[in-house]
Design an enzyme around this catalytic site. Structure first.
Site, short mmCIF file in Angstrom:
data_model
loop_
_atom_site.label_atom_id
_atom_site.label_comp_id
_atom_site.label_asym_id
_atom_site.label_seq_id
_atom_site.Cartn_x
_atom_site.Cartn_y
_atom_site.Cartn_z
N SER A 100 0.82 -1.22 0.00
CA SER A 100 0.00 0.00 0.00
C SER A 100 0.85 1.27 0.00
O SER A 100 1.69 1.47 0.88
CB SER A 100 -0.92 0.02 1.23
OG SER A 100 -1.85 -1.03 1.17
N HIS A 122 -2.93 0.25 -4.80
CA HIS A 122 -2.42 -0.94 -5.48
C HIS A 122 -2.81 -0.85 -6.95
O HIS A 122 -3.97 -1.09 -7.31
CB HIS A 122 -3.01 -2.22 -4.85
CG HIS A 122 -2.54 -2.47 -3.46
ND1 HIS A 122 -1.62 -3.46 -3.14
CD2 HIS A 122 -2.83 -1.85 -2.28
CE1 HIS A 122 -1.39 -3.45 -1.83
NE2 HIS A 122 -2.12 -2.49 -1.30
N HIS A 142 -5.55 -9.22 -1.95
CA HIS A 142 -5.53 -9.69 -0.57
C HIS A 142 -6.53 -10.81 -0.36
O HIS A 142 -7.52 -10.91 -1.09
CB HIS A 142 -5.86 -8.54 0.39
CG HIS A 142 -4.93 -7.38 0.31
ND1 HIS A 142 -4.99 -6.45 -0.71
CD2 HIS A 142 -3.91 -6.99 1.11
CE1 HIS A 142 -4.05 -5.54 -0.52
NE2 HIS A 142 -3.38 -5.83 0.58
N TYR A 149 -8.75 -10.94 1.82
CA TYR A 149 -10.07 -10.42 2.12
C TYR A 149 -10.84 -10.02 0.86
O TYR A 149 -12.03 -9.71 0.92
CB TYR A 149 -10.00 -9.24 3.09
CG TYR A 149 -9.25 -8.01 2.62
CD1 TYR A 149 -9.79 -7.16 1.65
CD2 TYR A 149 -8.02 -7.68 3.17
CE1 TYR A 149 -9.11 -6.02 1.24
CE2 TYR A 149 -7.35 -6.54 2.77
CZ TYR A 149 -7.90 -5.72 1.81
OH TYR A 149 -7.22 -4.60 1.41
N GLU A 150 -10.16 -10.01 -0.29
CA GLU A 150 -10.85 -9.72 -1.54
C GLU A 150 -11.46 -10.97 -2.18
O GLU A 150 -11.91 -10.93 -3.32
CB GLU A 150 -9.88 -9.04 -2.51
CG GLU A 150 -9.42 -7.68 -2.02
CD GLU A 150 -8.39 -7.03 -2.91
OE1 GLU A 150 -8.78 -6.35 -3.87
OE2 GLU A 150 -7.19 -7.22 -2.65
N ALA A 196 2.39 -2.55 4.15
CA ALA A 196 2.06 -1.56 5.17
C ALA A 196 1.55 -2.30 6.39
O ALA A 196 0.75 -3.23 6.26
CB ALA A 196 1.01 -0.59 4.64
N MET A 238 -2.09 -7.56 6.63
CA MET A 238 -3.09 -8.44 6.00
C MET A 238 -2.58 -9.07 4.72
O MET A 238 -3.37 -9.39 3.83
CB MET A 238 -4.36 -7.64 5.70
CG MET A 238 -4.94 -6.92 6.90
SD MET A 238 -6.31 -5.84 6.41
CE MET A 238 -6.55 -4.91 7.93
N SER A 239 -1.27 -9.28 4.62
CA SER A 239 -0.73 -9.76 3.34
C SER A 239 0.59 -10.46 3.54
O SER A 239 0.94 -10.88 4.65
CB SER A 239 -0.55 -8.56 2.39
OG SER A 239 0.44 -7.68 2.90
N ASN A 265 1.02 3.06 11.14
CA ASN A 265 0.36 3.54 12.36
C ASN A 265 0.86 2.70 13.52
O ASN A 265 1.31 1.57 13.32
CB ASN A 265 -1.16 3.45 12.25
CG ASN A 265 -1.63 2.01 12.10
OD1 ASN A 265 -1.45 1.39 11.04
ND2 ASN A 265 -2.24 1.47 13.14
N HIS A 278 -7.58 3.72 5.61
CA HIS A 278 -6.67 3.24 4.57
C HIS A 278 -5.97 4.41 3.88
O HIS A 278 -4.82 4.31 3.47
CB HIS A 278 -7.44 2.42 3.54
CG HIS A 278 -6.55 1.74 2.54
ND1 HIS A 278 -5.67 0.73 2.90
CD2 HIS A 278 -6.38 1.93 1.21
CE1 HIS A 278 -5.01 0.32 1.82
NE2 HIS A 278 -5.41 1.04 0.79
#
Length: 258
Positions: A12, A43, A65, A67-68, A95, A192-193, A216, A228
Site C-alpha cells: 500500500s 495498489h 488480498h 479479504y478480496e 504496510a 493483512m498480506s 500507524n 486506509h
C-alpha cells in the site's frame, strides 16, 4: 558475472518505486490469465518488467488480498509467475500496524520471522496442486540479505527495525484486545498480506527479504481509528527510504562474482 533476477512486491502506497524501473514494460493484472485484480487503494495492479540498479526485475505493483475473496494459492500466483520468468530473489513489502512500543509511524521493519493467521497452514488449498507440500526446514527469510539491508539503513541514517510480522485476514483493523494478544504472542507488526508470497517463494527455493512500513502505531489502551487513506499517505512518504535500501541491495547483487 552472475546477476540474479529479482521479484519485488509493492504494498500500500509504495507503488511509486516503479517509476525508477528502466526500460519498463507494463502489463495490467487484468490482462494476465489467472492473476487476481485488486480493489485496494494504492495498489495499481500492474506487472512491470525492466531493470533496476542494473538488474532485471519483475515488479508487482500492488497485490490482491485474501479479504478480496481469493485463496492463499491465488495470492501467491504472481510470485510463482515471477519465479517462472527467472527471478530467484523475492523482495516484498507491506504496510503494517506497529505493535512494538519502540516503533513510530514512518519507521521501517525488516522481517526475521512471522506468525501466520491466514490459514490453512502447511498444505495447499483445493485450487492448488499438489495437495501436500514438503515440511519447511529452513527459515524463509535470507539472513545475508537482512544483514545487508540493516547495514545500508545505518549508512543512510534510516530507522530500520528487525522483528516479527503477524498476518491476519482483515479487512477490518484489529481491536485493542487483538493488539494485546498479538503483542503477547511475539508480533512486532501486524498486516493483512505478504505471507502467501513468502511461503511460495520459500517453497520455490527463492531468497526472501521482506519489509514492513509502519503506517500507524497501535495503542492497547486508547481507542484509535485508522483509515486506509492514512496508510497510503504514510507509505508514499516512506517510499524514498525504502527505495534507497532496495537500490543499495540491488547494486550489491549486480556486483557479486559468479
Amino acid at each position: 558475472m552472475w546477476q540474479p533476477a529479482v521479484a519485488i512486491v509493492l504494498g500500500s502506497g509504495l507503488g511509486r518505486l516503479a517509476e525508477h524501473v528502466q526500460h519498463a514494460s507494463c502489463i495490467p493484472y487484468s490482462s494476465i490469465p489467472y492473476f487476481s485484480t485488486t480493489s485496494a487503494v494504492g495498489h495499481a495492479g500492474t506487472v512491470i518488467c525492466g531493470y533496476l540498479a542494473g538488474l532485471p526485475v519483475v515488479l508487482l505493483q500492488g497485490r490482491a488480498h485474501r479479504y478480496e475473496g481469493i485463496s492463499n494459492c491465488q495470492a501467491s500466483f504472481p510470485v510463482r509467475c515471477a519465479r517462472a520468468l527467472g527471478a530467484d530473489i523475492l523482495i516484498t513489502t507491506n504496510a503494517a500496524g506497529g505493535l512494538n512500543p519502540r516503533f513510530q509511524t514512518g519507521d521501517l521493519m525488516v522481517l526475521d520471522s512471522h506468525l501466520d493467521f491466514l490459514w490453512p497452514r502447511g498444505q495447499f488449498e483445493s485450487d492448488c496442486q499438489p495437495t501436500q507440500i514438503a515440511p519447511r526446514r529452513t527459515p524463509p527469510y535470507d539472513w545475508n540479505l537482512l544483514t545487508r539491508a540493516k547495514e545500508l539503513a545505518r549508512r543512510e541514517n534510516i530507522t530500520l527495525h528487525q522483528g516479527c510480522y503477524l498476518a491476519t485476514l482483515g479487512p477490518t483493523y484489529e481491536t485493542r484486545s487483538e493488539y494485546r494478544m498479538f503483542r503477547w504472542a511475539g508480533a512486532d507488526a501486524v498486516g493483512m498480506s505478504t505471507l502467501p508470497e513468502v511461503l511460495a517463494a520459500q517453497e520455490l527455493s527463492m531468497r526472501v527479504l521482506a519489509f514492513s512500513v509502519i503506517t500507524n502505531v497501535a495503542s492497547t489502551d486508547i481507542p484509535q481509528t485508522t483509515t486506509h487513506a492514512e496508510v497510503v499517505d504514510v507509505g508514499l512518504a516512506v517510499g524514498p527510504k525504502l527505495l534507497s535500501i532496495v537500490s543499495g541491495l540491488l547494486e550489491d547483487l549486480s556486483g557479486q562474482p559468479d
